[in-house]
Write a protein that holds these residues in place. Structure first.
Motif, PDB file in Angstrom:
ATOM      1  N   ASP A 115       0.851  -1.308   0.039  1.00 49.71           N
ATOM      2  CA  ASP A 115       0.023   0.151   0.002  1.00 49.71           C
ATOM      3  C   ASP A 115       0.870   1.223   0.138  1.00 49.71           C
ATOM      4  N   ASN A 116      -0.042   2.349   0.089  1.00 50.13           N
ATOM      5  CA  ASN A 116       0.770   3.585   0.111  1.00 50.13           C
ATOM      6  C   ASN A 116       1.755   4.013   1.309  1.00 50.13           C
ATOM      7  N   SER A 117       1.764   3.160   2.398  1.00 43.17           N
ATOM      8  CA  SER A 117       2.673   3.432   3.432  1.00 43.17           C
ATOM      9  C   SER A 117       3.614   2.369   3.316  1.00 43.17           C
ATOM     10  N   GLY A 118       3.745   1.454   2.283  1.00 41.08           N
ATOM     11  CA  GLY A 118       4.874   0.650   2.125  1.00 41.08           C
ATOM     12  C   GLY A 118       4.770  -0.833   2.708  1.00 41.08           C
ATOM     13  N   LYS A 119       3.476  -1.066   3.162  1.00 41.74           N
ATOM     14  CA  LYS A 119       3.254  -2.255   4.043  1.00 41.74           C
ATOM     15  C   LYS A 119       2.884  -3.312   2.892  1.00 41.74           C
ATOM     16  N   GLU A 120       3.413  -4.436   2.958  1.00 41.29           N
ATOM     17  CA  GLU A 120       3.086  -5.550   2.076  1.00 41.29           C
ATOM     18  C   GLU A 120       2.059  -6.409   2.528  1.00 41.29           C
ATOM     19  N   TYR A 121       1.174  -6.851   1.402  1.00 44.68           N
ATOM     20  CA  TYR A 121       0.197  -7.847   1.662  1.00 44.68           C
ATOM     21  C   TYR A 121       0.065  -8.805   0.510  1.00 44.68           C
ATOM     22  N   CYS A 122      -0.408  -9.913   1.137  1.00 46.86           N
ATOM     23  CA  CYS A 122      -0.529 -10.935  -0.131  1.00 46.86           C
ATOM     24  C   CYS A 122      -1.763 -11.953   0.236  1.00 46.86           C
ATOM     25  N   SER A 123      -2.183 -12.887  -0.970  1.00 51.61           N
ATOM     26  CA  SER A 123      -3.167 -13.811  -0.676  1.00 51.61           C
ATOM     27  C   SER A 123      -2.651 -15.048  -1.475  1.00 51.61           C
ATOM     28  N   LEU A 124      -3.024 -16.026  -0.926  1.00 52.32           N
ATOM     29  CA  LEU A 124      -2.627 -17.410  -1.842  1.00 52.32           C
ATOM     30  C   LEU A 124      -3.808 -18.112  -2.292  1.00 52.32           C
ATOM     31  N   ASP A 125      -3.570 -18.773  -3.542  1.00 48.29           N
ATOM     32  CA  ASP A 125      -4.548 -19.569  -4.195  1.00 48.29           C
ATOM     33  C   ASP A 125      -3.973 -20.921  -4.304  1.00 48.29           C
ATOM     34  N   LEU A 158      -4.761 -23.522  -6.332  1.00 49.53           N
ATOM     35  CA  LEU A 158      -5.636 -23.844  -7.595  1.00 49.53           C
ATOM     36  C   LEU A 158      -6.301 -25.142  -7.611  1.00 49.53           C
ATOM     37  N   ASP A 159      -5.512 -26.133  -7.356  1.00 49.68           N
ATOM     38  CA  ASP A 159      -6.060 -27.355  -7.634  1.00 49.68           C
ATOM     39  C   ASP A 159      -6.949 -27.935  -6.682  1.00 49.68           C
ATOM     40  N   GLN A 160      -7.029 -27.318  -5.555  1.00 46.37           N
ATOM     41  CA  GLN A 160      -7.990 -27.623  -4.447  1.00 46.37           C
ATOM     42  C   GLN A 160      -9.164 -26.526  -4.357  1.00 46.37           C
ATOM     43  N   GLN A 161      -9.279 -25.537  -5.395  1.00 43.00           N
ATOM     44  CA  GLN A 161     -10.358 -24.613  -5.598  1.00 43.00           C
ATOM     45  C   GLN A 161     -10.404 -23.595  -4.119  1.00 43.00           C
ATOM     46  N   ALA A 162      -9.250 -23.589  -3.407  1.00 42.58           N
ATOM     47  CA  ALA A 162      -9.067 -22.734  -2.469  1.00 42.58           C
ATOM     48  C   ALA A 162      -8.476 -21.344  -2.747  1.00 42.58           C
ATOM     49  N   MET A 163      -9.297 -20.556  -3.002  1.00 44.36           N
ATOM     50  CA  MET A 163      -8.714 -19.092  -3.273  1.00 44.36           C
ATOM     51  C   MET A 163      -8.861 -18.051  -2.333  1.00 44.36           C
ATOM     52  N   GLY A 164      -7.936 -17.174  -2.627  1.00 43.86           N
ATOM     53  CA  GLY A 164      -7.873 -15.877  -1.884  1.00 43.86           C
ATOM     54  C   GLY A 164      -7.611 -16.169  -0.238  1.00 43.86           C
ATOM     55  N   LEU A 165      -6.804 -16.972   0.058  1.00 47.10           N
ATOM     56  CA  LEU A 165      -6.346 -17.347   1.602  1.00 47.10           C
ATOM     57  C   LEU A 165      -5.556 -16.303   2.003  1.00 47.10           C
ATOM     58  N   ASP A 166      -5.944 -15.516   3.034  1.00 42.88           N
ATOM     59  CA  ASP A 166      -5.240 -14.374   3.711  1.00 42.88           C
ATOM     60  C   ASP A 166      -3.833 -14.726   4.001  1.00 42.88           C
ATOM     61  N   CYS A 167      -2.950 -13.766   3.783  1.00 45.24           N
ATOM     62  CA  CYS A 167      -1.580 -13.975   4.191  1.00 45.24           C
ATOM     63  C   CYS A 167      -1.350 -13.140   5.637  1.00 45.24           C
ATOM     64  N   SER A 207       8.895 -13.506   2.883  1.00 44.01           N
ATOM     65  CA  SER A 207       8.407 -14.509   3.740  1.00 44.01           C
ATOM     66  C   SER A 207       6.914 -14.114   4.143  1.00 44.01           C
ATOM     67  N   PHE A 208       6.136 -15.147   4.309  1.00 40.61           N
ATOM     68  CA  PHE A 208       4.546 -14.901   4.804  1.00 40.61           C
ATOM     69  C   PHE A 208       4.285 -16.240   5.349  1.00 40.61           C
ATOM     70  N   ASP A 209       3.009 -15.933   6.304  1.00 41.12           N
ATOM     71  CA  ASP A 209       2.178 -17.146   6.969  1.00 41.12           C
ATOM     72  C   ASP A 209       0.906 -17.320   6.240  1.00 41.12           C
ATOM     73  N   VAL A 210       0.132 -18.100   6.331  1.00 43.85           N
ATOM     74  CA  VAL A 210      -0.963 -18.418   5.771  1.00 43.85           C
ATOM     75  C   VAL A 210      -1.741 -19.180   7.039  1.00 43.85           C
ATOM     76  N   PRO A 211      -2.473 -18.177   8.010  1.00 45.16           N
ATOM     77  CA  PRO A 211      -2.638 -18.930   9.131  1.00 45.16           C
ATOM     78  C   PRO A 211      -3.907 -19.829   8.981  1.00 45.16           C
ATOM     79  N   PHE A 212      -4.712 -19.996   8.232  1.00 46.72           N
ATOM     80  CA  PHE A 212      -5.869 -20.828   7.991  1.00 46.72           C
ATOM     81  C   PHE A 212      -5.278 -22.141   7.879  1.00 46.72           C
ATOM     82  N   VAL A 213      -4.216 -22.286   7.280  1.00 47.73           N
ATOM     83  CA  VAL A 213      -3.717 -23.655   6.888  1.00 47.73           C
ATOM     84  C   VAL A 213      -2.366 -23.945   7.744  1.00 47.73           C
ATOM     85  N   LYS A 214      -2.175 -22.892   8.587  1.00 47.04           N
ATOM     86  CA  LYS A 214      -0.810 -23.161   9.416  1.00 47.04           C
ATOM     87  C   LYS A 214       0.462 -23.324   8.454  1.00 47.04           C
ATOM     88  N   GLY A 215       0.321 -22.577   7.622  1.00 49.00           N
ATOM     89  CA  GLY A 215       1.568 -22.640   6.495  1.00 49.00           C
ATOM     90  C   GLY A 215       2.556 -21.635   6.529  1.00 49.00           C
TER      91      GLY A 215
END
Length: 602
Positions: free
Chosen positions: A157-167, A169-178, A189-197
């Motif tokens: 964003d305009n403050s320089g903070k990074e964001y990401c989301s993960l798909d 694709l083959d599990q049809q799991a889209m837009g998992l928040d980082c 580096s990033f975490d994906v809390p919903f899948v503990k990855g």
């Protein structure tokens, strides 16, 4: 062990990416158009609203944690500041108010039990100059013998903070928040809390490659991500279509109807020979029994039935109540080993709360970290279950809502086993299988049964590992045949007519326990209600439950008013279009009732 037809309460059945539009009543507010974010318990939701040129409001909703994207919203009403809409495919509605600046939608989600749900406008403002790591990244992860395409969206964003989301694709799991997104020098580096990855990697000098490691469930796997010009979109899923209604079809006439209705799917669709799919179906209609098999299945093929196991656990509870060994209102704490969990100050979770999915316990515990993703429940033992419960506690709200919980039913099975003084597989055999004469149903298969156990498949028809459940046995461990499951459904259809297969004490109470098992105890979602595990749909008169494991799906229902029942067993798990077993089961129900039947044509 997915089950139930709801997305937000449990899991997805069908996804529809088309947009439904309806006229909005009263004053329109073009400022409401846009994207909104919300949280329903642990689930992230995204709401997308737009107006067309005529002022008609339409929208879709995503539940990315569940891989459910583009759920159509309908029945929009906007009068003054009050907005309401429905999400028909999950039998849910939302009603609330729009803030003056249209940045917040504050209201209530109702899927059988009202829950607060606030949507806030997605106000992300991208940076004027993207960072070196911003963009779309694609890689392939090897997991459990499968190759999974992983797509990552990175932005700042305009403050320089990074964001990401993960798909995935083959599990049809889209837009998992980082979370914890970090970019320093060339390290990303990033975490994906919903899948503990967790991902950690290094950006190449030309900024086109991220070479790193994906860590999940105490396993590290190499993952190289390559920059892409365009994102791969979620594969559109067509809305279900329906075959025209015909006069109610009796069991004796179903063969030709099913052969015709399944012809396209068997030739080139989800049941084609190349998929190695097997389908076993058993139907009883006014006492007339019929069996049908398709694909690689034989009449005595054995399948995992997943969460239909919960109905057996509910019946074990009913048996033990009939026998005076427990009471429905007993706190589960009192059945567990002394000192497992502290007594709360107020109301606490009872056996009935667990059996009706009103315990308030989460779908899964936060200490569920499988050593092997292909057999995820095998190393979750009673000690793990008790450790989570000790931390979570057994307090409950005064009016607990319906919340589908695999953990809750695993706990119920474990508690009943402790009280009975025998392991769940033996308790199941003593209380249900032997009294009903179900000799081809088990948790651990004999060598001869193992030879008839159809190999399972993923949703995209790759080989899948069978699931072995320990502490979660009461939630989804049973394996069975269509013939044995029909014995079970006939007993549920006519409890008063059950002729016990042995003379045990359990056989003497089985008829009464079955009748008690079907008493409607609470709401579930929409207009549906719940008995002991069984869900009841007043629109059809069906008691039903479904199930899914890593390589299998199943659907069972019985209709006392119509005097018919059916079970569908498939050696393929839930795929992008949902569960084949669910669709075939619903189709059977609709054909037996003489209603338009969901199409099985692909």
């Amino acid at each position: 062990m997915p089950s139930s037809k709801t997305v937000f309460s449990s899991t997805l059945l069908f996804l529809c990416l088309a947009t439904a539009t309806v006229a909005v009543l009263g004053q329109t507010k073009p400022g409401i158009a846009g994207d909104y974010l919300g949280m329903l318990g642990p689930l992230h939701l995204r709401l997308h609203l737009k107006f067309d040129a005529s002022g008609t409001l339409s929208g879709t909703m995503d539940s990315p944690d569940q891989g459910a994207n583009g759920l159509v919203c309908a029945d929009f009403k906007l009068q003054g500041e009050v907005l309401s809409f429905a999400v028909p495919i999950v039998h849910g509605t939302w009603k609330g108010t729009v803030s003056a600046d249209a940045k917040a939608l504050t209201g209530t989600w109702d899927q059988g039990n009202p829950m607060p749900l606030v949507f806030t406008r997605d106000t992300f403002v991208p940076a004027e100059k993207p960072s070196r790591v911003d963009g779309i990244w694609l890689g392939t992860l090897q997991a459990g013998g499968a190759s999974l395409r992983i797509q990552v969206h990175v932005k700042n964003d305009n403050s320089g903070k990074e964001y990401c989301s993960l798909d995935s694709l083959d599990q049809q799991a889209m837009g998992l928040d980082c979370a914890a997104v970090m970019f320093s020098g060339d390290d990303f580096s990033f975490d994906v809390p919903f899948v503990k990855g967790h991902f950690t990697g290094k950006l190449s000098a030309d900024a086109n490659t991220l070479t790193g490691t994906w860590s999940q469930n105490n396993h590290d796997s190499p993952l190289t991500l390559t920059r892409q010009k365009e994102a791969i979109a979620a594969k559109p899923v067509p809305p279900p279509t329906f075959d025209a209604a015909m006069a109610p079809v009796h069991a004796a006439d179903l063969q030709s109807v099913l052969d015709r209705d399944l012809a396209a799917a068997l030739k080139s669709g989800e049941l084609a020979p190349s998929t190695d799919t097997g389908v076993s179906i058993a139907v009883v209609d006014h006492g007339s029994r019929r069996f049908f098999t398709y694909g690689v299945a034989k009449q005595d093929s054995i399948y995992e039935i997943g969460s239909i196991t919960k109905t057996f656990t509910g019946l074990i509870l009913s048996q033990m109540v009939e026998q005076g060994k427990v009471k429905f209102e007993d706190p589960v704490r009192e059945l567990l080993p002394a000192g497992t969990v502290q007594k709360p100050a107020g109301p606490e979770i009872t056996l009935l709360d667990l059996a009706t999915q009103h315990s308030g316990l989460p779908r899964m515990p936060d200490n569920f970290t499988p050593a092997d993703d292909s057999d995820p429940y095998a190393d979750y033992h009673a000690a793990n279950m008790y450790a989570f419960l000790a931390k979570h506690g057994v307090a409950k709200s005064d009016k607990p809502a319906f919340l589908y919980s695999n953990y809750g039913f695993g706990l119920l099975g474990q508690a009943l086993s402790v009280r009975a003084g025998e392991a769940y597989p033996q308790l199941l055999k003593d209380e249900v299988l032997d009294p009903l004469g179900m000799h081809d149903t088990a948790i651990a298969l004999s060598p001869t049964q193992q030879a008839r156990f159809l190999p399972g498949h993923t949703g995209d028809h790759r080989p899948a590992h069978a699931w072995d459940l320990d502490a979660f046995a009461g939630a989804g461990a049973i394996r069975s045949t269509a013939a044995d499951m029909l014995i079970y459904l006939e007993a549920n259809l006519h409890p008063e007519g059950v002729k016990p297969a042995n003379s045990s004490s359990a056989a003497k109470t089985i008829s009464g326990a079955l009748g008690q098992d079907h008493e409607l105890r609470a709401g579930s979602f929409g207009a549906q209600q719940v008995a002991l595990a069984w869900l009841y749909d007043p629109a059809t008169g069906n008691f039903w439950h479904n199930g899914g494991t890593g390589g299998y799906s199943a659907y069972a229902f019985f209709n006392p008013k119509g005097d018919y029942a059916a079970v569908v067993l498939v050696n393929t798990t839930i795929g992008q279009r949902g569960s084949s077993a669910d669709r075939i089961g619903e189709h059977l129900s609709e054909r037996l009732a003489g209603k338009p039947a969901i199409s099985l044509g692909d």
